[in-house]
Design a protein around this motif. Structure first.
Motif, PDB file in Angstrom:
ATOM      1  N   LEU A  39       0.861  -1.177   0.000  1.00  0.00           N
ATOM      2  CA  LEU A  39       0.000   0.000   0.000  1.00  0.00           C
ATOM      3  C   LEU A  39       0.899   1.229   0.000  1.00  0.00           C
ATOM      4  O   LEU A  39       1.717   1.412   0.901  1.00  0.00           O
ATOM      5  CB  LEU A  39      -0.898   0.015   1.234  1.00  0.00           C
ATOM      6  N   ASP A  40       0.727   2.105  -0.997  1.00  0.00           N
ATOM      7  CA  ASP A  40       1.541   3.313  -1.111  1.00  0.00           C
ATOM      8  C   ASP A  40       0.689   4.516  -0.725  1.00  0.00           C
ATOM      9  O   ASP A  40      -0.256   4.877  -1.439  1.00  0.00           O
ATOM     10  CB  ASP A  40       2.066   3.457  -2.541  1.00  0.00           C
ATOM     11  N   VAL A  41       1.001   5.126   0.398  1.00  0.00           N
ATOM     12  CA  VAL A  41       0.219   6.224   0.966  1.00  0.00           C
ATOM     13  C   VAL A  41       0.645   7.544   0.332  1.00  0.00           C
ATOM     14  O   VAL A  41       1.824   7.880   0.329  1.00  0.00           O
ATOM     15  CB  VAL A  41       0.407   6.283   2.493  1.00  0.00           C
ATOM     16  N   GLY A  42      -0.321   8.302  -0.177  1.00  0.00           N
ATOM     17  CA  GLY A  42       0.012   9.544  -0.860  1.00  0.00           C
ATOM     18  C   GLY A  42       0.843   9.272  -2.094  1.00  0.00           C
ATOM     19  O   GLY A  42       1.886   9.878  -2.302  1.00  0.00           O
ATOM     20  N   CYS A  43       0.357   8.370  -2.941  1.00  0.00           N
ATOM     21  CA  CYS A  43       1.177   7.854  -4.036  1.00  0.00           C
ATOM     22  C   CYS A  43       1.439   8.880  -5.122  1.00  0.00           C
ATOM     23  O   CYS A  43       2.312   8.666  -5.971  1.00  0.00           O
ATOM     24  CB  CYS A  43       0.531   6.616  -4.644  1.00  0.00           C
ATOM     25  N   GLY A  44       0.719   9.998  -5.128  1.00  0.00           N
ATOM     26  CA  GLY A  44       0.946  11.007  -6.156  1.00  0.00           C
ATOM     27  C   GLY A  44       0.723  10.444  -7.540  1.00  0.00           C
ATOM     28  O   GLY A  44      -0.271   9.761  -7.806  1.00  0.00           O
ATOM     29  N   THR A  45       1.662  10.698  -8.437  1.00  0.00           N
ATOM     30  CA  THR A  45       1.549  10.201  -9.806  1.00  0.00           C
ATOM     31  C   THR A  45       2.091   8.779  -9.944  1.00  0.00           C
ATOM     32  O   THR A  45       2.141   8.247 -11.055  1.00  0.00           O
ATOM     33  CB  THR A  45       2.298  11.122 -10.778  1.00  0.00           C
ATOM     34  N   GLY A  46       2.518   8.185  -8.840  1.00  0.00           N
ATOM     35  CA  GLY A  46       2.962   6.795  -8.863  1.00  0.00           C
ATOM     36  C   GLY A  46       4.445   6.610  -9.112  1.00  0.00           C
ATOM     37  O   GLY A  46       4.869   5.539  -9.563  1.00  0.00           O
ATOM     38  N   ILE A  47       5.254   7.609  -8.803  1.00  0.00           N
ATOM     39  CA  ILE A  47       6.695   7.500  -9.055  1.00  0.00           C
ATOM     40  C   ILE A  47       7.289   6.321  -8.278  1.00  0.00           C
ATOM     41  O   ILE A  47       7.925   5.434  -8.848  1.00  0.00           O
ATOM     42  CB  ILE A  47       7.413   8.809  -8.710  1.00  0.00           C
TER      43      ILE A  47
END
Length: 272
Positions: free
Chosen positions: A55-63
């Motif tokens: 789980l990526d929290v605050g993933c933004g544009t997915g960098i």
């Protein structure tokens, strides 16, 4: 460089939702200009997690999410800004639009929870406890980010221009460059918040040193994606970029950024 390095306007940045959700103003530029994370960091998180679910929290544009996916993880992102989320989805990352605090895990559990350059936007009273709730026993929480500190010859003209055009900004009062210990103190505070949950083994502090050269155009493309500049109007932004561009020209048209990527990480204990 205060507006770039802190990415936050004060001691409780999670309250500054307008700034937190301003990075999507130009999501494509953000995605193109922002640096990825050290491969060694990604590999260490993957190796230290019990499985591929992340789980990526605050993933933004997915960098960061794309890096973990390339390393074999099954990644789900949580992102409050629909503009950023849409671009992450265009890159093939599954994203649910919500703040981490409000996000409903629906009884799902993960092998790792990551936050790349985003944890300071999460309410510290909620973040670590919620991460513990959605991690499997033995799962890993990893909070990490870059220290952005360009050379003084670039940072000082930037800070002077920013103070001149945005004197009322909460970003304008800091020094042109901050010592590394100031960032390390922030990660130590994150470790205290993790300890306070009572659900993790002793947190670890990781550090990765690397460098990247920037041309004038590359740096001026990145600057508008940073916290203090995302909400500036075109005229004020142009004045700042002109001052920084002149400073880089005086250095010969480029410089090398000495990056440090810091991480606080801890493993979920075995208790249910």
């Amino acid at each position: 460089m205060p507006t770039l390095s802190r990415e936050q306007p004060g001691p409780q940045p999670h309250h500054a939702r307008r700034t937190a959700e301003s990075f999507g103003t130009d999501a494509r530029r953000y995605d193109e200009a922002r640096p990825a994370y050290p491969d060694a960091l990604v590999a260490r998180i993957v190796a230290g997690s019990p499985g591929p679910g992340l789980l990526d929290v605050g993933c933004g544009t997915g960098i960061a999410a794309r890096q973990f996916r390339a390393a074999g993880c099954a990644v789900l992102g949580v992102e409050p800004d629909v503009r950023m989320a849409d671009l992450a989805r265009a890159h093939g990352v599954g994203v649910e639009v919500a703040t981490f605090e409000a996000w409903d895990p629906a009884d799902r559990l993960f092998d790792a929870v990551t936050a790349a350059q985003s944890w300071h936007w999460v309410d510290p009273a909620v973040g670590a406890a919620k991460a513990a709730r959605v991690l499997r026993p033995g799962g890993r929480l990893a909070v990490f980010g870059h220290v952005f500190e360009p050379p003084a010859e670039v940072a000082e003209p930037f800070a002077a221009a920013f103070r001149r055009v945005a004197p009322d900004s909460p970003f304008s009062g800091g020094p042109a460059r901050r010592p590394l210990d100031a960032y390390r103190a922030g990660y130590a505070q994150t470790a205290e918040q993790i300890r306070a949950t009572g659900h993790f083994h002793e947190p670890e502090q990781w550090r990765f040193d690397w460098e990247r050269p920037y041309t004038r155009d590359q740096w001026l493309n990145l600057l508008p994606t940073t916290g203090g500049l995302t909400r500036l109007g075109p005229e004020r932004l142009t004045e700042i970029l002109t001052a920084v561009g002149e400073a880089i020209d005086a250095l010969g048209g480029g410089f090398t950024m000495q990056y440090v990527t810091l991480a606080t990480t801890a493993v979920r204990d075995e208790a249910p």
